[in-house]
Enzyme design. Structure first.
Site, PDB file in Angstrom:
ATOM      1  N   HIS A  62       0.842  -1.204   0.000  1.00 16.88           N
ATOM      2  CA  HIS A  62       0.000   0.000   0.000  1.00 16.88           C
ATOM      3  C   HIS A  62       0.876   1.254   0.000  1.00 16.88           C
ATOM      4  CE1 HIS A  62      -3.794   2.128   1.787  1.00 16.88           C
ATOM      5  NE2 HIS A  62      -3.163   2.878   0.912  1.00 16.88           N
ATOM      6  N   HIS A  64       1.603   5.262  -2.211  1.00 16.76           N
ATOM      7  CA  HIS A  64       1.183   6.255  -3.203  1.00 16.76           C
ATOM      8  C   HIS A  64       2.426   6.825  -3.872  1.00 16.76           C
ATOM      9  CE1 HIS A  64      -2.986   6.199  -1.673  1.00 16.76           C
ATOM     10  NE2 HIS A  64      -2.406   5.976  -0.507  1.00 16.76           N
ATOM     11  N   ASN A  96      -5.143   6.264  -6.980  1.00 16.50           N
ATOM     12  CA  ASN A  96      -5.783   7.581  -6.805  1.00 16.50           C
ATOM     13  C   ASN A  96      -4.865   8.700  -7.272  1.00 16.50           C
ATOM     14  OD1 ASN A  96      -4.064   7.111  -4.648  1.00 16.50           O
ATOM     15  ND2 ASN A  96      -5.228   8.387  -3.234  1.00 16.50           N
ATOM     16  N   ASP A 154      -8.979   3.032  -3.230  1.00 19.25           N
ATOM     17  CA  ASP A 154      -8.353   3.605  -2.038  1.00 19.25           C
ATOM     18  C   ASP A 154      -8.365   5.130  -2.036  1.00 19.25           C
ATOM     19  OD1 ASP A 154      -6.910   3.751   0.401  1.00 19.25           O
ATOM     20  OD2 ASP A 154      -5.105   4.196  -0.747  1.00 19.25           O
ATOM     21  N   HIS A 181     -10.532   0.463   1.330  1.00 23.99           N
ATOM     22  CA  HIS A 181     -10.312   1.533   2.311  1.00 23.99           C
ATOM     23  C   HIS A 181     -11.661   1.664   3.011  1.00 23.99           C
ATOM     24  CE1 HIS A 181      -9.291   6.023   3.106  1.00 23.99           C
ATOM     25  NE2 HIS A 181     -10.558   5.883   3.471  1.00 23.99           N
ATOM     26  N   HIS A 268      -5.214  -0.515   5.936  1.00 21.48           N
ATOM     27  CA  HIS A 268      -4.905   0.348   7.090  1.00 21.48           C
ATOM     28  C   HIS A 268      -5.884   0.297   8.269  1.00 21.48           C
ATOM     29  CE1 HIS A 268      -7.566   2.961   4.817  1.00 21.48           C
ATOM     30  NE2 HIS A 268      -6.635   3.404   4.007  1.00 21.48           N
ATOM     31  N   ASP A 341       1.323   2.769   3.588  1.00 21.83           N
ATOM     32  CA  ASP A 341       0.408   3.839   3.161  1.00 21.83           C
ATOM     33  C   ASP A 341       1.197   5.139   2.956  1.00 21.83           C
ATOM     34  OD1 ASP A 341      -1.808   5.232   2.374  1.00 21.83           O
ATOM     35  OD2 ASP A 341      -2.842   5.188   4.314  1.00 21.83           O
ATOM     36  N   PHE A 359      -4.729  14.726   4.212  1.00 25.79           N
ATOM     37  CA  PHE A 359      -4.429  13.533   5.015  1.00 25.79           C
ATOM     38  C   PHE A 359      -3.246  12.790   4.387  1.00 25.79           C
ATOM     39  CE2 PHE A 359      -8.972  14.283   5.747  1.00 25.79           C
ATOM     40  CZ  PHE A 359      -9.094  14.087   7.116  1.00 25.79           C
ATOM     41  N   GLY A 360      -2.409  12.190   5.225  1.00 34.02           N
ATOM     42  CA  GLY A 360      -1.367  11.309   4.686  1.00 34.02           C
ATOM     43  C   GLY A 360       0.015  11.630   5.213  1.00 34.02           C
TER      44      GLY A 360
HETATM   45 ZN   LIG Z   1      -6.681   4.567   2.225  1.00 33.77          ZN
END
Ligand SMILES: [Zn+2]
Length: 462
Positions: A62, A64, A96, A154, A181, A268, A341, A359-360
């Site tokens: 997971h 990005h 995404n 996600d 998610h 997550h 993540d 977020f993140g």
């Molecule tokens: Zn997510």
């Protein structure tokens, strides 16, 4: 022929039995031997790894990578460097992006680009629904043919029950997992951190645990319905299949197979209630797997007070009891893997304050150190279980039959750990972004060398 000999490392792989100091020989990208006292063949690079721990390469299910569209935060090149520095040899990129990865020709282009630019193996999850809008499923079979390793929306939750159940069945027929998610956005509302004492003290809107647990409950119910009374050719063992699948009644195959109608993977998990729901579903024979992330096992909502937006992610950091429940779930087999993540964001975005920042958090470069410090050195689980969590189980999830082990014949993807490295996490990072929640924290244990397909892609200095 490309050859690499790693000498005298402590080999950590449940498939090999008890841990032992061994040599490992890789030739042409594959592991060819692992035993004591291998004589280096002619023209072989030799690495003295005394005192180091040798794991099958870590697989992050997971992450990005932000390409296409988010190259200010990360691109395939910086992502690959960050992954290699963290001991991650394979990662699964989420769809995404801008545009989202919902189209076979885009997916093919991205795979070709990643092959050129990314230092580690980069796999791609395709979107479950067109435009990630939750209204119509993508051309899943075409995306699978173009190389999709999984399906997910996600960042968003596929809330439509009929769509999810159809997606589970179609993915199951291709032997691919659906990643959810699980978040009920109606319950999240404007929340930015966990709903609890800290959100009240800071006067911020909170996100309840129910936003996650109610979605997990609904997703598990969908998995049950997707498999109800269904027999897919793949779910029937060979002998039974030869007897004529057409003559099999659902009652004639074992319960777990009868119920299988999809492989659902929950992303997550952040709270105790979700762990308990997965535990019960697994006991009932449902083919569900689950992940949690390094930040949920090392941090709690209390850390938001000093850490600010670098502690803002979805789902949010919860309470100490949740942190403990997740660790227990990792130790007892309920939670199958740890994924980063990794979600890089430009500093200007993260400077907008807890209410408005995205977020993140980043995670590739700190996953190994956090897991070693907070799980292994803290005495919650041993190295062999960590090898399952970081390599074997994600390899199984993604159907990577040549990864997840150090046995001869497997890909020469290796993570060597220096267990004596003690350090404070500080920029600069290999990632283009520095929104790490671990900045300023002390960790023990770090990737010392990372090998992908027999090539050394990272070596720790000092
Ligand atoms: Zn997510």
């Amino acid at each position: 022929m490309k050859k690499l000999l790693i000498r005298r490392a402590l080999a950590v792989d449940p498939a090999l039995g008890p841990e032992k100091v061994r040599d490992l020989l890789a030739e042409n990208g594959r592991i060819t031997r692992i035993s004591a006292g291998i004589t280096p063949p002619r023209g072989c690079a030799v690495v003295d790894a005394r005192g180091k721990w040798l794991f099958p390469g870590f697989i992050d299910a997971h992450a990005h990578a932000r390409e296409p569209g988010g190259e200010k935060a990360e691109d395939f090149r910086s992502f690959g460097l960050a992954a290699a520095a963290g001991g991650v040899t394979t990662a699964l990129a989420m769809p995404n992006t801008t545009p989202p990865c919902d189209d076979p020709s885009l997916l093919k282009k991205l795979r070709a680009r990643a092959l050129k630019k990314c230092a580690v193996n980069l796999l791609f999850a395709a979107a479950l629904t067109k435009g990630r809008a939750g209204r119509a499923l993508t051309s899943m079979e075409e995306l699978a043919a173009a190389g999709a390793a999984a399906f997910t929306d996600d960042g968003g939750w596929l809330a439509g029950r009929r769509l999810l159940e159809e997606a589970l069945r179609r993915a199951w027929d291709m032997d691919l997992p659906v990643l959810q998610h699980s978040e009920d956005f109606r319950l999240t509302g404007p929340g930015v951190i966990n709903l609890g004492p800290v959100s009240r003290r800071l006067g911020l809107p909170g996100i309840s645990r129910a936003a996650e647990t109610s979605a997990v409950r609904a997703d598990l119910a969908s998995l049950r319905r997707a498999g109800a009374g269904r027999l897919s050719p793949q779910s029937v063992p060979g002998a039974l299949r030869r007897a004529g699948a057409g003559r099999l009644s659902p009652q004639s195959v074992p319960g777990a197979l009868r119920r299988a109608g999809g492989r659902l993977h929950l992303q997550h998990l952040s709270c105790a209630g979700s762990v308990e729901l997965v535990r019960r579903a697994r006991a009932a024979g449902l083919p569900v797997t689950a992940e949690t992330c390094p930040h949920y096992i090392a941090l709690t909502e209390a850390d938001v007070v000093s850490g600010g937006t670098d502690m803002k992610m979805k789902p949010p950091l919860r309470a100490e009891a949740d942190r403990r429940a997740l660790i227990k779930g990792l130790a007892d087999g309920t939670v199958d893997m740890i994924a980063t993540d990794h979600a890089p964001h430009p500093a200007a975005e993260k400077a907008k304050g807890l209410l408005r920042a995205p977020f993140g958090v980043t995670g590739l470069e700190t996953m190994a150190g956090v897991c070693l410090t907070h799980l292994v050195f803290a005495g919650h689980l041993d190295r062999l279980r960590l090898a399952e969590l970081l390599s074997l189980n994600p390899a199984r999830l993604l159907g990577l039959h040549l990864k997840g082990s150090l046995a001869p014949g497997m890909d020469a993807d290796l993570t060597l750990i220096d267990p004596s490295a003690e350090y404070e996490v500080q920029p600069p990072f290999f990632s283009k972004s520095s929104n790490s929640p671990f900045k300023g924290r002390r960790l023990r244990g770090a990737a010392w060398m990372t090998v992908v397909g027999g090539d050394i892609v990272f070596r720790r200095r000092g």
